[in-house]
Motif scaffolding. Structure first.
Motif, mmCIF file in Angstrom:
data_model
loop_
_atom_site.group_PDB
_atom_site.id
_atom_site.type_symbol
_atom_site.label_atom_id
_atom_site.label_comp_id
_atom_site.label_asym_id
_atom_site.label_seq_id
_atom_site.Cartn_x
_atom_site.Cartn_y
_atom_site.Cartn_z
ATOM 1 N N ARG A 79 0.535 3.817 1.628
ATOM 2 C CA ARG A 79 0.706 4.356 2.984
ATOM 3 C C ARG A 79 2.087 3.996 3.542
ATOM 4 N NH1 ARG A 79 -3.585 1.159 3.721
ATOM 5 N NH2 ARG A 79 -3.137 0.140 5.678
ATOM 6 N N TYR A 80 2.642 2.864 3.044
ATOM 7 C CA TYR A 80 3.899 2.392 3.618
ATOM 8 C C TYR A 80 5.075 2.661 2.691
ATOM 9 C CZ TYR A 80 0.329 0.026 6.332
ATOM 10 O OH TYR A 80 -0.774 -0.236 7.093
ATOM 11 N N LEU A 81 4.855 3.505 1.672
ATOM 12 C CA LEU A 81 5.936 3.813 0.752
ATOM 13 C C LEU A 81 6.490 5.195 1.043
ATOM 14 C CD1 LEU A 81 4.369 2.458 -2.546
ATOM 15 C CD2 LEU A 81 6.235 1.460 -1.243
ATOM 16 N N SER B 273 0.820 -1.203 0.000
ATOM 17 C CA SER B 273 0.000 0.000 0.000
ATOM 18 C C SER B 273 0.858 1.260 0.000
ATOM 19 C CB SER B 273 -0.896 -0.008 1.235
ATOM 20 O OG SER B 273 -1.615 1.192 1.314
#
Lengths: 359, 351
Positions: A183-185, A181
């Motif tokens: 969000r975690y990059l 996702s």
């Protein structure tokens, strides 16, 4: 010309009734087993509902459940008839019911045969449904914050670990989808930006797979990132590595599982068909033998039992005529209230007219 | 003064015998139940025997199996006896066996109680065994090329996946062992050599865990490597991260699992013990009332049944005396007749 006539003495009739009673109770038990099989199959299909696109395959367990219940009822009625068949006072009340019993039992046999046919015929549809369902599951793997899809990750992970499979056709399906996702990059990192720019849709694609694809039987700790790069890992060759990840695709794994389940119900269904047909034949012989003996009014004597009173062709003709009469009756009936009185007058006039030439 | 005396008419005795016959058959079923529970426990322990160090825990399922089989046999015999007790002629066949049977069953119920208590005492041994076994298993995780240990990796992975646990006490156990075999380490690389040199024993230690520690419920793809380094991963804080890996230790998970099984078994054995005791009481009453009836000479009349002929203290005293005198059977009683080896002249001198 009677079809398959057999002579029944009193002794034979008693044996037939007893044997048929036992057979019909066996059929009741088998009907219960078929019902349980249907329920089990339905539950298994519902468990993996999230990776299936449509519910067409559910027709197989649905029919099994209906047939199981109907079979229990039908064969229970058959056993009651057998119990009463040797008693001349109690048998007549079953006469009318038996007329309806035979078609119902025949329909049950047909439904069972259709189940066997369907379970083979629907394999293609099942595969299609799984293909679409799994594709969506893999696509929405990263959406753990979207309501309605937040359990997709857990479902796919659990599925891959339980069925020892990876991806739709194989593990390369994960290379084509962004499963991490955003969000975690870290969008400030160069590596992330490069990857996103490297494809048309702007997705973060990598040659890695989730941990649930890892094979515990591998002698080596699981490698799940930079899989296509032989130099990224020591003593590793991507083309010949077989034990590191699960090599089977989940669509294949699930299809095999469900086909095996349905095939294992095959022998059970076939034996129910055989038992049901024997019950139908036995019941027909019993019915005709007992009715014959009741017509003769000699309970100890011999009577004939047969399958059809006339030959097959004649019986079909008879049935056709009866069906036409019923149809005419049903069609004519709505208009009958207006036309019947006219018809009756016409008939009366005809009758009055016809004798006059004779006299 | 008899202990817990009850009066039994012929009818009452017959009914008692019939009820006891049924209860004995129920006890046979509970004996089979005990046997199967012992078998189940044995199978469960053997399934994970690779993760348990050598400890004496097999005695619990073995005891349960033995107790179950003996219970079946004893209650089968008891059922037969009670069935025959209704008929006078058949009862006389069993008359001599009845009292020894009751005594054997009484000692057997003690065994059942011991079996139940053993179930509860297994906890400490089991914990020791699991602790040592899991430490060894984690240490030999990488040895997939050593015969005898090549399946340990698979066993540990499947255990961690099934029981949703990681490591012995927690995931940090993996930081202290080398779980990547040297066969897969590139010894020419600088950072591999650095790691090997960074600790006394020359082991390749890293703050990473195997894939089987990954938690399925995590919303984030699993972080297995560089777990204690917050900056290695975006938006990650290892102190507060709870959903990434399984938090429970495998020792704790396995211990809970086995404790749950063993406690349920222990409870069932206790209930079986109480049931056996009540059946035994019934049989004792039946025996004493039938024997009293025989003593009276008429088995069809009323007779008394009791648990002990004299009170508790009296019976204890009598039994103690019997036990004392068992030791004396070889000794000569010099009190009344004198020593028969010495010639004692007769007291009458008159000829």
């Amino acid at each position: 010309m009677v079809l398959l006539k057999i002579k029944f003495t009193q002794q034979r009739r008693v044996h037939l009734a007893q044997g048929l009673w036992l057979l019909s109770w066996t059929a009741v038990i088998w009907g219960a087993i078929i019902f349980c099989l249907g329920v089990y199959l339905k539950m298994e299909l519902l468990r993996r509902d999230e990776v299936m696109d449509n519910t067409e395959i559910h027709v197989v367990p649905n029919i099994l459940i209906i047939v199981g219940l109907a079979s229990i009822g039908t064969n229970w009625v058959a056993s009651c008839v057998c119990q009463d068949s040797l008693d001349a006072t109690r048998f007549p009340r079953w006469k009318v019911l038996l007329l309806g019993w035979f078609p119902v039992a025949a329909v049950l046999c047909c439904l069972l045969i259709s189940v066997v046919v369907l379970s083979f015929a629907l394999q293609g549809r099942l595969e299609e449904s799984l293909k679409v369902g799994l594709r969506n599951g893999i696509r929405f793997y990263k959406d753990t914050d979207v309501p309605g899809r937040c359990y997709q990750k857990e479902t796919i992970d659990r599925l891959q670990m339980e069925f020892r499979c990876c991806g739709n056709n194989n593990f390369k399906d994960w290379f084509e989808v962004q499963w991490v996702s955003s969000r975690y990059l870290n969008f400030t990192s160069k590596d992330v930006k490069d990857r996103i720019r490297s494809n048309v849709d702007g997705r973060y694609l990598l040659d890695g797979v989730p941990f649930s694809c890892c094979n515990p039987s591998s002698p080596r700790p699981c490698l799940r990132y930079t899989l296509t790069d032989n130099n990224a890992h020591f003593n590793y060759e991507y083309q010949s590595e077989e034990l590191n990840l699960y090599s089977r695709g989940c669509r294949q794994a699930l299809t095999d599982y469900y086909m095996e389940l349905m095939n294992s119900t095959g022998p059970g269904v076939l034996s129910v068909i055989l038992i049901q047909m024997s019950v139908i034949l036995g019941m027909r012989y019993l019915q005709t033998a007992v009715e014959g003996i009741m017509a003769l009014e000699d309970p100890e004597g011999e009577s004939d039992g047969f399958l059809l009173e006339k030959g097959v062709k004649e019986t079909m003709e008879d049935l056709k005529v009866k069906a036409l009469i019923m149809l005419q009756f049903w069609l004519v009936d709505p208009i009958a209230s207006e036309g019947s009185s006219e018809d009756a007058d016409l008939e009366k006039a005809e009758k009055e007219a016809s004798p006059t030439p004779a006299s | 003064m008899a202990f817990l005396k009850l009066t039994f008419s012929k009818n009452k005795r017959d009914k008692l015998a019939q009820v006891l016959w049924i209860l004995n058959w129920v006890s046979v079923v509970t004996g089979i139940l005990l046997f199967s529970m012992g078998l189940f426990l044995k199978v469960e322990i053997n399934k994970r025997v690779e993760l348990m160090a050598e400890r004496d825990i097999q005695y619990v399922p073995n005891m349960l199996i033995a107790v179950g089989l003996i219970a079946c046999a004893i209650n089968f015999l008891g059922g037969k006896i009670c069935y025959d007790c209704v008929d006078t002629t058949k009862f006389l066949r069993w008359k001599l066996i009845l009292l020894p049977y009751i005594m054997c069953t009484f000692f057997f119920t003690f065994c059942v109680l011991v079996g139940a208590l053993m179930c509860y005492s297994m906890h400490g041994e089991l914990e020791e065994s699991l602790n040592l076994g899991l430490t060894e298993a984690i240490r030999f995780y990488k040895d997939t090329d050593t015969p005898g240990r090549c399946f340990l990796k698979r066993t540990v992975d499947l255990l961690q996946i099934e029981f949703k646990c990681c490591g012995n006490n927690g995931y940090k156990d993996w930081f202290q062992t080398q779980w990547i075999s040297n066969r897969y380490l590139d010894m020419s690389k600088k950072d591999v050599l650095d790691r090997l040199r960074s600790n006394v024993r020359g082991k390749y230690l890293m703050d990473g865990v195997p894939f089987s520690c990954c938690n399925i419920n995590s919303p984030r793809p699993c972080i297995q490597q560089q777990i204690s380094n917050n900056s290695a991963h975006f938006n990650y804080e290892h102190q507060t991260e709870e959903l990434n890996l399984w938090m429970k230790g495998c020792r704790q998970a396995l211990l809970e699992y086995y404790t749950h099984i063993v406690q349920s078994i222990g409870l069932t054995v206790l209930i079986t013990w109480l049931f056996e005791l009540s059946v035994l009481t019934g049989v004792r009453y039946l025996q004493t009332s039938l024997e009293n009836g025989l003593r009276q000479g008429d088995l069809n009349s009323e007779s008394d049944g009791w648990l002990l002929e004299n009170g508790l203290m009296e019976t204890a005293r009598i039994n103690l005396n019997i036990i004392k005198n068992i030791g004396k059977c070889n000794q000569i009683d010099t009190a009344n007749n004198g020593d028969p080896n010495i010639d004692v002249p007769s007291s009458s001198i008159a000829h």
